[in-house]
Design a protein around this motif. Structure first.
Motif, PDB file in Angstrom:
ATOM      1  N   VAL A   1      10.847  20.403  27.455  1.00  0.00           N
ATOM      2  CA  VAL A   1      10.631  20.039  28.857  1.00  0.00           C
ATOM      3  C   VAL A   1      11.725  20.615  29.745  1.00  0.00           C
ATOM      4  O   VAL A   1      11.452  21.144  30.833  1.00  0.00           O
TER       5      VAL A   1
ATOM      6  N   LYS B   1      11.041  23.296  32.811  1.00  0.00           N
ATOM      7  CA  LYS B   1      11.376  22.933  34.192  1.00  0.00           C
ATOM      8  C   LYS B   1      12.390  23.894  34.796  1.00  0.00           C
ATOM      9  O   LYS B   1      12.372  24.149  36.006  1.00  0.00           O
TER      10      LYS B   1
ATOM     11  N   ALA C   1       5.734  14.368  26.369  1.00  0.00           N
ATOM     12  CA  ALA C   1       6.143  15.657  26.931  1.00  0.00           C
ATOM     13  C   ALA C   1       5.014  16.260  27.761  1.00  0.00           C
ATOM     14  O   ALA C   1       5.252  16.819  28.841  1.00  0.00           O
TER      15      ALA C   1
ATOM     16  N   LEU D   1       5.250  17.090  31.823  1.00  0.00           N
ATOM     17  CA  LEU D   1       5.011  18.425  32.372  1.00  0.00           C
ATOM     18  C   LEU D   1       3.819  18.435  33.323  1.00  0.00           C
ATOM     19  O   LEU D   1       3.811  19.196  34.304  1.00  0.00           O
TER      20      LEU D   1
ATOM     21  N   TYR E   1       5.024  17.147  36.522  1.00  0.00           N
ATOM     22  CA  TYR E   1       5.841  18.187  37.145  1.00  0.00           C
ATOM     23  C   TYR E   1       4.966  19.285  37.742  1.00  0.00           C
ATOM     24  O   TYR E   1       5.238  19.791  38.838  1.00  0.00           O
TER      25      TYR E   1
END
Length: 767
Positions: free
Chosen positions: A578, A582, A647, A651, A654
């Motif tokens: 992750v 990112k 995870a 994501l 995000y």
């Protein structure tokens, strides 16, 4: 069947189980008539339970596996009998002095060594899987027995005899080994690393030589059960008390080494008589004992007073100490704390010897069966007076060199031992103790790990080398038990640490070209067709850093898990995954609103300082994640799957939308079932099922024709030809989980297709 499904569906609704959450969206499966459907049957709990159920043939097959002699005895012939007779008689004469010497090492009278070796030789052929093994007394095993006897006598002085303690230890050890062998738990020895055993054997051999030094020198008043470094210090202080025993002890050592050296030289100079010289070398122990016994007899035959040197003395004739082992509760409580070290060493020493001979002579050794043979020998041996026994490397080497053909040779060795117990006990009376000490020192001098092997440890694994050093130091300055326990614990801790801290790698794509050789074996020009390979971006694999690595597509990340994913290491893998994604992508997507600074988590690294990523900075949006699971194996625990789910959720938050996850090399059915239960394997975004064939990896030209010529459904030309010929294409895995891929290349290709389609959809939405 329908009623079963009905009740199962009803139970899921009542219990609130979302069974449909892991299924593909309706209409996803292809409708092309040239692709045969394939419904993979997931493994079930019932299937697992049925695999554990015994079959009708199981008991008979189990009985045959116990008594392996029934397989080869019907084929026994005169040629085998001749080879076994010579080998068995040779080993019988070699074992006699060894067994008597090792019994003294265990603080027992010499006949106990003969009892022990007799039982091992008489029973092994029934159960054993090696033709070269001799079960009997060993230096290390005898040292451990002596240590246990000393400990019990210190705690309960005078209550139990040495023989009772040794027999109780052997009986309980035999029961444990017999249980392990009968339930086929021989695989557990793989949990015991080799390095601690190597360190233990080295420390034990040094200890044995140090404890036998004062005996060989005739120095009295030395407590040989103290720490080895104290024994050698006290022995050096006691050198002024040296007696005439030193003449016998030192000369016996020199004589044994001289005979071995001479025979080795003659084997080289006279290859035609190599077997003869090898036989003479094998019998050097027997020759030395006969020589010094004869000298002792000459000195003491008319001597009415005490012998000028210490001798063995009276040896009981026959099996005078036969009887049931003592199973006193208090005695067992005193013995039990020492059992783990004794059992571990017995098993490891035996299996290591058996496997080494199996590799040399090309036969298979079954660990569970060998442990069973050990257990039977140790348990039954207590009834005739024996103590703990295991495979003897020295005697086994002699048996092998003598041309043994089958395990039955041990039975002939047992005959020699019986004759020795009934006929030669009066001769044993005159054997000098110093000569036996010299024999022991000579027998164990080759057991310590040689310098060339230590250098190999240094080159292969520095942590293992230091564990070995720790084990030897502890053996010399504390005790053998502490050495074996500490080194095993350190090795297991290192193993857990290595598995818990496995470091995954993000991979980049490189193009390679095949460089064929011409007729002269010289490289020719490379092929013009490249092939993609995937290497760590950090160059940790040692590949040439000059090779450029690229991302297969902006926003597509490839992550390799280098070891089985479990509760120990999943957290660091998911954190690394992750964090990296990112760092090298920007939040949201092209069709979502850019997040303002107030919506960022305070824990996102570097974002408050750097500000939000913009399109001008060149960072892509997250498109797909590819996980290389080739090393994961079959089966994932709940924690590891939940880590993947978390995870994925992080994501997707995000990215402001669903992210495709592709898995390569998930070969285990239970692993695919676990990932499928976590919602993986199925597409996350909007897809046109009629047009998307990504992931349908197929083999063969026609279903059921038996061919396995690999093709790929990505090849549109082949598909068109298939439509024209009305041939069928067969998928490798189920089509409703197209995000599980056969290999990494196919997974990356599928992720790239998904990324391009997502960009296309976002572009159309923008217009």
């Amino acid at each position: 069947m329908a009623s079963t499904n009905f009740f199962a569906d009803a139970a899921r609704r009542v219990l609130g189980i979302d069974h449909q959450g892991t299924q593909s969206p309706p209409g996803y499966l292809p409708h092309d008539d040239f692709i045969d459907p394939y419904e993979e049957q997931e493994p079930t709990v019932g299937e697992w339970l049925r695999s554990l159920m015994p079959t009708k043939e199981g008991p008979l097959r189990y009985a045959r596996s116990i008594f392996l002699c029934a397989e080869w005895l019907p084929r026994y012939n005169l040629t085998w009998l001749l080879g076994d007779s010579v080998a068995g008689l040779t080993v019988g004469f070699v074992v006699i002095p060894q067994a008597m010497a090792y019994a003294l090492l265990a603080d027992l009278s010499p006949e106990y060594g003969l009892y022990t070796s007799f039982v091992g030789a008489a029973l092994y052929w029934i159960f054993g899987t090696s033709k070269d093994i001799v079960i009997g007394t060993t230096a290390v095993g005898s040292l451990l027995v002596g240590s246990v006897i000393t400990t019990v006598q210190e705690q309960r002085p005078g209550i139990y005899t040495n023989e009772e303690i040794a027999k109780a230890l052997s009986a309980v050890s035999g029961m444990i080994l017999l249980f392990i062998g009968l339930v086929r738990l021989g695989w557990i020895i793989e949990f015991i690393p080799y390095i601690p055993i190597s360190a233990f054997v080295t420390g034990a051999s040094i200890t044995i030589m140090l404890t036998q030094f004062p005996v060989a020198m005739g120095i009295s008043g030395i407590n040989t059960r103290e720490a080895p470094y104290l024994v050698i210090i006290n022995s050096l202080k006691g050198l002024p008390r040296t007696r005439v025993d030193a003449t016998i002890g030192l000369s016996s050592i020199v004589l044994l080494f001289a005979i071995r050296y001479l025979c080795a030289k003659m084997e080289t100079r006279q290859p035609a008589k190599k077997m003869v010289w090898a036989m003479i070398s094998s019998l050097r122990l027997t020759f030395a004992m006969l020589l010094y016994t004869f000298i002792s007899w000459l000195v003491n035959r008319n001597n009415s007073g005490p012998s000028p040197f210490r001798i063995v003395g009276k040896v009981e004739r026959g099996f005078k100490h036969a009887g049931a082992p003592p199973m006193d509760k208090d005695l067992l409580e005193l013995v039990l704390p020492k059992l783990p070290a004794v059992v571990i060493i017995l098993v490891i020493e035996h299996i290591a010897i058996a496997k080494s001979f199996g590799r040399v002579f090309n036969y298979t050794v079954v660990p569970s069966q060998e442990i069973l043979a050990q257990g039977a020998s140790n348990l039954i041996g207590t009834f005739v007076g024996g103590y703990v026994c295991t495979g003897s490397f020295g005697a086994s080497a002699v048996l092998s060199k003598a041309g043994v053909c089958t395990p039955l040779a041990g039975l002939l060795s047992a005959v020699i031992l019986v004759l020795a117990l009934h006929v030669l006990t009066s001769v044993f009376y005159y054997i000098p103790n110093a000569a036996l000490a010299g024999l022991i020192i000579h027998a164990v001098v080759n057991l310590p790990t040689p310098p060339r092997t230590l250098y190999k440890y240094w080159r292969l694994s520095l942590p293992d080398f230091f564990i070995w050093v720790i084990g030897v130091v502890l053996a010399i300055f504390t005790s053998l038990e502490i050495s074996i326990y500490v080194t095993i614990c350190v090795s297991l801790a290192l193993f857990l640490l290595r598995n818990a801290r496995t470091k995954g790698e993000f991979l980049g794509q490189a193009s390679i070209y095949h460089l064929p050789a011409n007729d002269d074996d010289h490289p020719s020009s490379p092929d013009t067709t490249p092939r993609p390979v995937y290497l760590p971006l950090t160059n940790t694999d040692g590949s040439n850093p000059a090779i450029p690595l690229t991302t297969p597509h902006p926003g597509v990340f490839i992550y390799r898990v280098p070891a089985p994913l479990s509760y120990m290491n999943q957290a660091q893998h998911m954190h690394r995954l992750v964090k990296h994604i990112k760092t090298y992508t920007r939040a949201g997507s092209s069709n979502t609103q850019q997040l303002d600074k107030g919506q960022w988590l305070w824990s996102d690294p570097g974002l408050p300082a750097k500000g939000l990523a913009t399109a001008e900075e060149g960072l892509p949006w997250l498109r797909a994640v590819v996980i290389d699971c080739a090393a994961v194996g079959d089966g994932l625990d709940v924690t590891s799957v939940q880590g993947l789910v978390d995870a994925r959720a992080a994501l997707e938050r995000y990215a402001g939308g669903e992210v495709e996850w592709h898995f390569a090399g998930v070969d285990g059915r239970w692993a695919r079932r676990a990932l499928g239960a976590g919602g993986f394997g199925v597409p996350r975004g909007e897809r046109d099922a009629e047009k998307e064939s990504t992931g349908w990896y197929v083999v063969g030209k026609r279903a059921g024709d038996g061919t396995r010529e690999k093709e790929s459904s990505e090849d549109e030309t082949s598909m068109e030809e298939g439509r024209g010929r009305k041939e069928k294409w067969v998928p490798v895995w189920r089509l409703d989980r197209p995000c599980f891929h056969v290999d990494l290349a196919e997974a990356v290709q599928a992720a790239m297709v998904d990324a391009r389609r997502a960009e296309k959809r976002e572009g159309q939405a923008g217009r």
